[in-house]
Write a protein that holds these residues in place. Structure first.
Motif, PDB file in Angstrom:
ATOM      1  N   LEU A  35       0.822  -1.211   0.000  1.00  0.00           N
ATOM      2  CA  LEU A  35       0.000   0.000   0.000  1.00  0.00           C
ATOM      3  C   LEU A  35       0.855   1.259   0.000  1.00  0.00           C
ATOM      4  O   LEU A  35       0.469   2.278  -0.588  1.00  0.00           O
ATOM      5  N   GLY A  36       2.000   1.211   0.637  1.00  0.00           N
ATOM      6  CA  GLY A  36       2.873   2.381   0.705  1.00  0.00           C
ATOM      7  C   GLY A  36       3.838   2.498  -0.451  1.00  0.00           C
ATOM      8  O   GLY A  36       4.602   3.466  -0.535  1.00  0.00           O
ATOM      9  N   THR A  37       3.806   1.514  -1.365  1.00  0.00           N
ATOM     10  CA  THR A  37       4.731   1.528  -2.503  1.00  0.00           C
ATOM     11  C   THR A  37       3.953   1.388  -3.809  1.00  0.00           C
ATOM     12  O   THR A  37       3.527   2.377  -4.400  1.00  0.00           O
ATOM     13  N   TYR A  38       3.748   0.183  -4.280  1.00  0.00           N
ATOM     14  CA  TYR A  38       3.162  -0.033  -5.605  1.00  0.00           C
ATOM     15  C   TYR A  38       1.718   0.460  -5.726  1.00  0.00           C
ATOM     16  O   TYR A  38       1.236   0.678  -6.842  1.00  0.00           O
ATOM     17  N   PHE A  39       1.030   0.652  -4.603  1.00  0.00           N
ATOM     18  CA  PHE A  39      -0.324   1.203  -4.653  1.00  0.00           C
ATOM     19  C   PHE A  39      -0.364   2.683  -4.264  1.00  0.00           C
ATOM     20  O   PHE A  39      -1.438   3.249  -4.125  1.00  0.00           O
ATOM     21  N   ASP A  40       0.785   3.286  -4.128  1.00  0.00           N
ATOM     22  CA  ASP A  40       0.888   4.714  -3.846  1.00  0.00           C
ATOM     23  C   ASP A  40       1.255   5.429  -5.154  1.00  0.00           C
ATOM     24  O   ASP A  40       2.371   5.260  -5.660  1.00  0.00           O
ATOM     25  N   PRO A  41       0.340   6.208  -5.744  1.00  0.00           N
ATOM     26  CA  PRO A  41       0.619   6.841  -7.042  1.00  0.00           C
ATOM     27  C   PRO A  41       1.884   7.689  -7.045  1.00  0.00           C
ATOM     28  O   PRO A  41       2.617   7.702  -8.044  1.00  0.00           O
ATOM     29  N   ALA A  42       2.156   8.393  -5.941  1.00  0.00           N
ATOM     30  CA  ALA A  42       3.353   9.240  -5.889  1.00  0.00           C
ATOM     31  C   ALA A  42       4.616   8.384  -5.917  1.00  0.00           C
ATOM     32  O   ALA A  42       5.596   8.712  -6.620  1.00  0.00           O
ATOM     33  N   TRP A  43       4.609   7.287  -5.174  1.00  0.00           N
ATOM     34  CA  TRP A  43       5.778   6.389  -5.159  1.00  0.00           C
ATOM     35  C   TRP A  43       5.988   5.771  -6.536  1.00  0.00           C
ATOM     36  O   TRP A  43       7.120   5.683  -7.028  1.00  0.00           O
ATOM     37  N   VAL A  44       4.908   5.323  -7.161  1.00  0.00           N
ATOM     38  CA  VAL A  44       5.015   4.709  -8.484  1.00  0.00           C
ATOM     39  C   VAL A  44       5.563   5.709  -9.499  1.00  0.00           C
ATOM     40  O   VAL A  44       6.458   5.388 -10.290  1.00  0.00           O
ATOM     41  N   ALA A  45       5.051   6.936  -9.469  1.00  0.00           N
ATOM     42  CA  ALA A  45       5.516   7.955 -10.413  1.00  0.00           C
ATOM     43  C   ALA A  45       6.998   8.244 -10.217  1.00  0.00           C
ATOM     44  O   ALA A  45       7.746   8.408 -11.203  1.00  0.00           O
ATOM     45  N   ALA A  46       7.431   8.314  -8.969  1.00  0.00           N
ATOM     46  CA  ALA A  46       8.837   8.606  -8.686  1.00  0.00           C
ATOM     47  C   ALA A  46       9.745   7.428  -9.036  1.00  0.00           C
ATOM     48  O   ALA A  46      10.909   7.619  -9.411  1.00  0.00           O
TER      49      ALA A  46
END
Length: 355
Positions: A327-338
């Motif tokens: 949830l804090g990585t691959y399902f976090d749009p900001a993390w995925v974009a970065a």
């Protein structure tokens, strides 16, 4: 004391504890993935949901087998510190079994491992040691095992041999048994990812042992070495390693058996992440992990090839773990974009293919 001295001693007790835990566990579900365009063409897709194990992933099976293998080889003693090199899920499951046996456990993993996995490991009373790169986990695990006079369980070496591939409740036996009443009970393809290579080795051997027509495809994420190794046979190959957590490796692992794999697909990171989201929606909102997304890309490619040739049949794959772990990585749009950039185009392309 040798394991031969007293089979009713601690090691015998430990084997009994693991077997009792197994007896308390149910099998995992096989889920049909209804995609009308493919089903109407005579192609059925299925995913075996390994996220429902007590420790939440496919690696629960491997951890059980590795502990039994180490115990029956006489490598684990009462009070031994157990050490593993892992990208996360195997360590979660091994921490569970270490706690079951009252053994200290240390997981060695890359710094980028999801915080959710780290928390799960620590909840079982284990500790984590972090390295900068996936290629460093092996030496650090050996160092900690030597310092603690413990045992490095070494999934990357023993995964392919710790599981009885002929039967005995392995994942292949379960998958094929659950398919018996389906429209096409003997799958045309089974698709899996590879981290250790233990799952692909078990399935590939099982298919050959039972003389099935099913073919095995391994979906390999961008940056992993396995696809190039499968093509060349060069065991000295290395790479930067995968950014899809749980699968792919920076080196050729001893447990990856090239000759049981019929085909390999290299899958880009953006496609893996996009497919993770798309498959979750296809399964009614069920969150799946990124390695399952990697496999889904290959499942669709094989299904489209079958459809183009007018072939009918089924394709079977795995839900390796739940998306709740990411949830804090691959399902976090900001993390995925970065981390991966824009995946919206890849997601749109996948949706168009299954519409």
């Amino acid at each position: 004391m040798s394991v031969c001295d007293d089979p009713r001693g601690w090691q015998g007790w430990a084997v009994g504890q693991i077997e009792a835990d197994f007896q308390r566990s149910a099998d995992t579900h096989l889920i049909a993935c209804p995609l009308p365009r493919l089903r109407d063409a005579g192609i059925d897709l299925y995913f075996k949901d390994e996220s429902t194990h007590p420790t939440g992933s496919l690696k629960h099976r491997l951890a059980r087998s590795l502990f039994l293998y180490a115990l029956c080889n006489g490598w684990l003693r009462e009070g031994s510190t157990v050490v593993e090199a892992s990208s996360g899920s195997t360590a979660v499951s091994e921490a569970y079994f270490a706690r079951l046996l009252g053994l200290p456990f240390v997981a060695v993993m890359p710094k980028g491992t999801s915080a959710e996995k780290v928390l799960q490991i620590e909840r079982y009373g284990a500790s984590c040691a972090f390295v900068d790169h996936a290629s460093q986990v092996y030496d650090e695990a050996r160092r900690i095992a030597a310092r603690t006079k413990g045992h490095y369980i070494d999934q990357f070496t023993y995964a392919e041999r710790a599981t009885d591939w002929r039967g005995n409740n392995n994942i292949a036996e379960s998958m094929f048994a659950q398919m018996r009443r389906e429209r096409f009970p003997e799958p045309a393809w089974v698709v899996v990812g590879a981290g250790t290579g233990g799952t692909s080795a078990t399935i590939g051997r099982y298919v050959r042992y039972h003389r099935l027509k099913t073919r095995l495809c391994v979906a390999d994420p961008e940056g992993s070495v396995f696809a190039r190794y499968h093509a060349t046979g060069d065991t000295s190959l290395t790479s930067e390693g995968s950014r899809i957590e749980g699968i792919g490796r920076p080196r050729v692992e001893p447990s990856f058996l090239r000759d049981v794999v019929c085909r390999m697909h290299e899958v880009t990171n953006v496609d893996s992440v996009a497919a993770m989201r798309v498959l979750g929606d296809c399964l009614g909102g069920r969150k799946v992990g990124p390695s399952t997304g990697t496999s889904f890309v290959s499942v669709l490619a094989l299904a489209e090839e079958m459809r183009a040739r007018g072939e009918r049949g089924s394709i079977l794959s795995l839900i390796c773990d739940s998306g709740e772990r990411y949830l804090g990585t691959y399902f976090d749009p900001a993390w995925v974009a970065a981390t991966f950039g824009d995946v919206s185009s890849a997601e749109a392309a996948l949706l168009a293919r299954i519409a």
